[in-house]
Design an enzyme around this catalytic site. Structure first.
Site, PDB file in Angstrom:
ATOM      1  N   ASN A   4       0.866  -1.186   0.000  1.00 44.99           N
ATOM      2  CA  ASN A   4       0.000   0.000   0.000  1.00 44.99           C
ATOM      3  C   ASN A   4       0.900   1.232   0.000  1.00 44.99           C
ATOM      4  O   ASN A   4       1.526   1.542   1.006  1.00 44.99           O
ATOM      5  CB  ASN A   4      -0.882  -0.041   1.253  1.00 44.99           C
ATOM      6  CG  ASN A   4      -1.711   1.219   1.405  1.00 44.99           C
ATOM      7  OD1 ASN A   4      -1.881   1.989   0.449  1.00 44.99           O
ATOM      8  ND2 ASN A   4      -2.242   1.442   2.599  1.00 44.99           N
ATOM      9  N   TRP A   5       0.946   1.906  -1.135  1.00 47.83           N
ATOM     10  CA  TRP A   5       1.868   3.052  -1.242  1.00 47.83           C
ATOM     11  C   TRP A   5       1.335   4.304  -0.559  1.00 47.83           C
ATOM     12  O   TRP A   5       2.058   5.265  -0.377  1.00 47.83           O
ATOM     13  CB  TRP A   5       2.119   3.370  -2.730  1.00 47.83           C
ATOM     14  CG  TRP A   5       2.911   2.335  -3.461  1.00 47.83           C
ATOM     15  CD1 TRP A   5       3.273   1.098  -3.042  1.00 47.83           C
ATOM     16  CD2 TRP A   5       3.458   2.480  -4.783  1.00 47.83           C
ATOM     17  NE1 TRP A   5       3.988   0.441  -3.994  1.00 47.83           N
ATOM     18  CE2 TRP A   5       4.110   1.271  -5.086  1.00 47.83           C
ATOM     19  CE3 TRP A   5       3.432   3.483  -5.743  1.00 47.83           C
ATOM     20  CZ2 TRP A   5       4.763   1.053  -6.299  1.00 47.83           C
ATOM     21  CZ3 TRP A   5       4.076   3.276  -6.947  1.00 47.83           C
ATOM     22  CH2 TRP A   5       4.741   2.059  -7.229  1.00 47.83           C
ATOM     23  N   LYS A   6       0.067   4.328  -0.244  1.00 47.77           N
ATOM     24  CA  LYS A   6      -0.569   5.523   0.354  1.00 47.77           C
ATOM     25  C   LYS A   6      -0.296   6.740  -0.528  1.00 47.77           C
ATOM     26  O   LYS A   6      -0.335   6.623  -1.747  1.00 47.77           O
ATOM     27  CB  LYS A   6      -0.086   5.734   1.791  1.00 47.77           C
ATOM     28  CG  LYS A   6      -0.183   4.475   2.635  1.00 47.77           C
ATOM     29  CD  LYS A   6       0.020   4.744   4.091  1.00 47.77           C
ATOM     30  CE  LYS A   6       0.010   3.432   4.834  1.00 47.77           C
ATOM     31  NZ  LYS A   6      -0.023   3.566   6.260  1.00 47.77           N
ATOM     32  N   HIS A 103      -9.624   1.089   4.729  1.00 44.55           N
ATOM     33  CA  HIS A 103      -8.354   1.300   5.415  1.00 44.55           C
ATOM     34  C   HIS A 103      -8.592   2.233   6.603  1.00 44.55           C
ATOM     35  O   HIS A 103      -9.386   3.163   6.526  1.00 44.55           O
ATOM     36  CB  HIS A 103      -7.323   1.909   4.454  1.00 44.55           C
ATOM     37  CG  HIS A 103      -5.938   1.856   5.040  1.00 44.55           C
ATOM     38  ND1 HIS A 103      -5.498   2.770   5.966  1.00 44.55           N
ATOM     39  CD2 HIS A 103      -4.908   0.992   4.838  1.00 44.55           C
ATOM     40  CE1 HIS A 103      -4.257   2.473   6.317  1.00 44.55           C
ATOM     41  NE2 HIS A 103      -3.873   1.384   5.645  1.00 44.55           N
ATOM     42  N   GLU A 105      -6.990   4.597   7.765  1.00 43.70           N
ATOM     43  CA  GLU A 105      -6.777   6.030   7.506  1.00 43.70           C
ATOM     44  C   GLU A 105      -8.011   6.640   6.841  1.00 43.70           C
ATOM     45  O   GLU A 105      -8.354   7.796   7.083  1.00 43.70           O
ATOM     46  CB  GLU A 105      -5.517   6.222   6.650  1.00 43.70           C
ATOM     47  CG  GLU A 105      -4.269   6.022   7.502  1.00 43.70           C
ATOM     48  CD  GLU A 105      -3.056   5.508   6.740  1.00 43.70           C
ATOM     49  OE1 GLU A 105      -3.012   5.632   5.507  1.00 43.70           O
ATOM     50  OE2 GLU A 105      -2.153   4.957   7.401  1.00 43.70           O
ATOM     51  N   GLU A 182      -5.570  -5.148  10.271  1.00 43.30           N
ATOM     52  CA  GLU A 182      -4.516  -4.177  10.559  1.00 43.30           C
ATOM     53  C   GLU A 182      -4.808  -3.460  11.871  1.00 43.30           C
ATOM     54  O   GLU A 182      -5.636  -2.535  11.907  1.00 43.30           O
ATOM     55  CB  GLU A 182      -4.461  -3.121   9.451  1.00 43.30           C
ATOM     56  CG  GLU A 182      -4.172  -3.689   8.083  1.00 43.30           C
ATOM     57  CD  GLU A 182      -3.618  -2.603   7.163  1.00 43.30           C
ATOM     58  OE1 GLU A 182      -2.456  -2.719   6.775  1.00 43.30           O
ATOM     59  OE2 GLU A 182      -4.343  -1.638   6.867  1.00 43.30           O
ATOM     60  N   GLY A 188       2.272   1.934  10.726  1.00 40.97           N
ATOM     61  CA  GLY A 188       3.213   3.050  10.622  1.00 40.97           C
ATOM     62  C   GLY A 188       3.884   3.403  11.934  1.00 40.97           C
ATOM     63  O   GLY A 188       4.509   4.456  12.056  1.00 40.97           O
ATOM     64  N   SER A 228       3.295  -2.376  10.143  1.00 42.66           N
ATOM     65  CA  SER A 228       4.747  -2.338  10.349  1.00 42.66           C
ATOM     66  C   SER A 228       5.460  -3.637   9.976  1.00 42.66           C
ATOM     67  O   SER A 228       6.453  -4.017  10.603  1.00 42.66           O
ATOM     68  CB  SER A 228       5.075  -1.946  11.790  1.00 42.66           C
ATOM     69  OG  SER A 228       4.580  -0.649  12.055  1.00 42.66           O
ATOM     70  N   GLY A 249       2.796  -1.350   4.257  1.00 43.24           N
ATOM     71  CA  GLY A 249       2.765   0.077   3.940  1.00 43.24           C
ATOM     72  C   GLY A 249       4.169   0.578   3.648  1.00 43.24           C
ATOM     73  O   GLY A 249       4.723   0.367   2.563  1.00 43.24           O
TER      74      GLY A 249
HETATM   75  C1  PEP Z   1      -0.917   0.126   6.010  1.00 41.26           C
HETATM   76  O1  PEP Z   1      -1.116   1.314   6.095  1.00 41.26           O
HETATM   77  O2  PEP Z   1      -1.706  -0.601   5.382  1.00 41.26           O
HETATM   78  C2  PEP Z   1       0.279  -0.432   6.685  1.00 41.26           C
HETATM   79  C3  PEP Z   1       0.273  -1.684   7.021  1.00 41.26           C
HETATM   80  O3  PEP Z   1       1.323   0.423   6.928  1.00 41.26           O
HETATM   81  P1  PEP Z   1       2.759   0.056   7.610  1.00 41.26           P
HETATM   82  O4  PEP Z   1       3.216  -1.251   7.023  1.00 41.26           O
HETATM   83  O5  PEP Z   1       3.637   1.212   7.209  1.00 41.26           O
HETATM   84  O6  PEP Z   1       2.537  -0.024   9.060  1.00 41.26           O
END
Ligand code: PEP
Length: 644
Positions: A4-6, A103, A105, A182, A188, A228, A249
């Site tokens: 997931n590049w966001k 998601h 976010e 998640e 993050g 993470s 992410g």
């Molecule tokens: C995400 O936002 O889907 C995610 C898992 O981010 P990260 O791996 O950076 O925690």
């Protein structure tokens, strides 16, 4: 495995160079042992989710690599005057195979509700060829309050509302849905969930999917872990039976990092043993040890000091006691009894001090062990019996019912509306929950004045004394509350659902007791069972005690090592006292005495802690060769979350 590049990277040039590096890694990756590019599906399947403006570029650069492209979001409209929106047909026509919805976010920053998520999923399913990655997960606060199961269960059920099995499975037999679990506290933050934490959460996800679509489909839906994930953590996560992949992410923003994660996942996955349906609960059987024929046996409590069990027969106005050696005996008290509590006493007066929560008043007494046999009872008047205080709610419709002593030596007492089955206004919710202070004899209400119920049961405390369990039996829902230690009028708070009795079980939760690991053992009156639910896995019954009679009424741990469960029962088919030895590692805690503080930090360690047991069970399960039948349904995950 998904990246997931966001909102990254900043320009199409940077996006193109990341895509090219990925493409070359994955062509080499697939071409390790062959000069020819192998055209089969990547194992595991790999998806990248770039921002909308880079989708077309991604589809073209990744063509032939086997990497799929997905959109991070989609709108809720199909076409028309919706400035700034993007539709499912647009992303599909660009070449997207996936769309991500829900998601955290988007839920938290853009206020996306479960209803919006449900609409997006329906639109995506209508758009042929588009599959969904549905993200769910709890916040840190929810996690700390043991709400993981309730939150995740509810998010999944609302997101998939009115979506049928046939929509979940596509015509080619594949699955249109991936769930990404998640935990928000791990996204993050660099705080990755431990493999056991991830596995436990994934079991909750799969159990919810099983409730919705049955085991066969639940077993085919991939569950990704997100939060993470790094090349270092992926293999351990993927070694868990229910972790099927990862949503990555930050670490998906370098081609090297993401490729190493995919590599780590493939090697871990190749060593994976097949996943099996959730383990059935362990079954035990209790045997009658005192054939006392109580009309309504209740409120068993074990005194470590006296090495004796006490219990009551409510309408017969009797208190019984048994030291496991001599014949049991009973005394009459001239009042219907709700429950009893051990009464702390500084003098060594032979033991047997009790507080009796009677319908007429709360009494203090002493049940001395005099070797009388069970038929030899005497009237209360001849012995030391005194009125301790008035009982709460001096009404004719309610009386004291269930209760236990907290770690500060106060009695929490719930009530019973005698007319609760009548259907008349007298049978309405009119009971309160109270705490009796042994020194001041004052009674504090623990529920707000507008929170009333009909039949109190399951009253018991977590090992640290900070959580109180409670069930209003007719609702068949068992709750945990934060228990206020201070006596300043603070109420119970933070209500969360621990277990809803499934519709296939008759009766309702009656008395309960907590073991040293925090597991809640509940007598299910009407179903002939005592079941254990561990609050860290709400909704999942992991032990079942069978009784040959229909109505166990309550239970407690006793015996020299506190490793036997004593169960009271009621007539007409029951009434005896039952006993069952606990499996290794399970035992109770000493019952606190009314009037003596036992402190909250004095919990003896049990030999095997609960997560270890789960892990051991899981390990046992993965070495099973033959698939085992789905377990009998003794419980469902909580279906809603609600806060007092
Ligand atoms: C995400 O936002 O889907 C995610 C898992 O981010 P990260 O791996 O950076 O925690």
């Amino acid at each position: 495995m998904a990246g997931n590049w966001k909102l990254n990277p900043s320009t199409v040039q940077e996006a193109s160079s990341l895509l090219k590096l990925l493409a070359s890694n994955f062509i080499h990756h697939r071409d390790n042992n062959s000069a020819e590019v192998v055209q089969h599906q990547l194992q595991p399947e790999v998806i990248v989710f770039p921002p909308f403006p880079f989708i077309e570029r991604a589809v073209s650069i990744l063509e032939g690599t086997g990497i799929k492209v997905g959109a991070q979001n989609v709108g809720t409209a199909v076409k028309g005057a919706f400035t700034g929106e993007v539709s499912t047909s647009m992303i599909r026509s660009l070449g997207c195979d996936y769309v991500m919805v829900g998601h955290s976010e988007r839920r938290t920053i853009f206020d996306e509700t479960d209803e919006i998520i449900n609409t997006k999923i329906k639109l995506a399913l209508e758009e042929g060829g588009l599959k969904i990655v549905l993200c769910v997960g709890e916040s840190l606060e929810e996690y700390e309050n043991e709400l993981l199961s309730s939150v995740v269960n509810l998010q999944i059920k609302k997101a998939l509302k009115d979506i049928s099995k046939d929509q979940i499975m596509n015509s080619g037999g594949g699955c249109n849905l991936i769930i990404a679990y998640e935990p928000i506290w791990a996204i993050g933050t660099g705080k990755v969930a431990t493999p056991v934490q991830a596995q436990m959460a994934h079991v909750v996800v799969r159990k919810t999917l099983e409730e919705l679509y049955g085991w066969d489909i639940a077993n085919q839906i991939q569950i990704q872990y997100g939060g993470s994930v790094t090349p270092d953590s992926i293999a351990d996560l993927m070694s868990m039976a229910d972790v099927d992949g990862a949503l990555v992410g930050g670490a998906s923003l370098t081609a090297d990092g993401f490729t190493r994660i995919v590599d780590g996942a493939s090697s871990a996955a190749s060593g994976l043993l097949p996943r099996l349906p959730p383990l059935p609960p362990k079954e035990l059987t209790a045997l009658e040890v005192v054939s006392c024929k109580n009309v309504l046996g209740e409120s068993p409590i074990w005194s470590v000091k006296d090495q004796a069990l006490y219990w009551i027969s409510a309408p017969e106005e009797e208190v019984w006691t048994w030291n496991l050696i001599d014949a049991p005996y009973r005394r009459l008290f001239g009042t219907t009894i709700g429950c009893i509590a051990l009464r702390g006493s500084s003098s060594n007066n032979g033991g047997g001090n009790l507080l009796i929560a009677g319908e007429r008043a709360f009494l203090e007494t002493r049940m001395t062990q005099r070797g009388e046999n069970m038929n030899d009872f005497s009237s209360a008047s001849g012995e030391q019996v005194s009125v301790f205080c008035d009982r709460p709610e001096q009404t004719e419709t309610t009386r004291p019912n269930d209760g236990r002593v907290d770690r500060e030596g106060r009695l929490v007492i719930g009530m019973y509306n005698n007319y609760h089955r009548s259907g008349s206004s007298e049978g309405e919710n009119n009971c309160g929950l109270y705490r009796l202070d042994p020194i001041t004899k004052s009674i504090q209400s623990l529920f707000p004045s507008n929170y009333k119920y009909r039949v109190s049961n399951c009253i018991s405390f977590s090992p640290d004394g900070r959580t109180l369990y409670f069930c209003d039996t007719p609702t068949r829902k068992v709750y945990a509350f934060d228990y206020p230690e201070s006596a300043d009028g603070t109420l119970l708070s933070n209500r969360r659902l621990i277990w809803t009795m499934p519709s296939n079980l008759p009766g309702g939760p009656d008395g309960a007791q907590v073991d040293a690991d925090g597991g809640l053992w509940m007598a299910i009156s009407g179903a002939g069972l005592v079941v254990r639910v561990h609050p860290s896995l709400p909704g999942i019954v992991d032990y079942v005690v069978h009784l040959p009679v229909k109505s166990p009424t309550s239970c407690t741990f006793g015996g020299i090592d506190l490793d036997e469960l004593f169960i009271t029962t009621r007539g007409p088919d029951g009434g005896g006292l039952y006993r069952v030895k606990m499996p290794f590692g399970i035992r109770g805690l000493p019952e606190p005495e009314f009037g003596s503080s036992s402190g909250s930090g004095t919990v003896p360690m049990s030999p095997v802690s609960y997560p270890q047991q789960q892990q051991q069970q899981q390990q046992q399960s993965v070495v099973q060769e033959k698939p085992i039948a789905p377990p009998p349904v003794y419980g469902s995950a909580p279906s809603y979350l609600d806060t007092l």
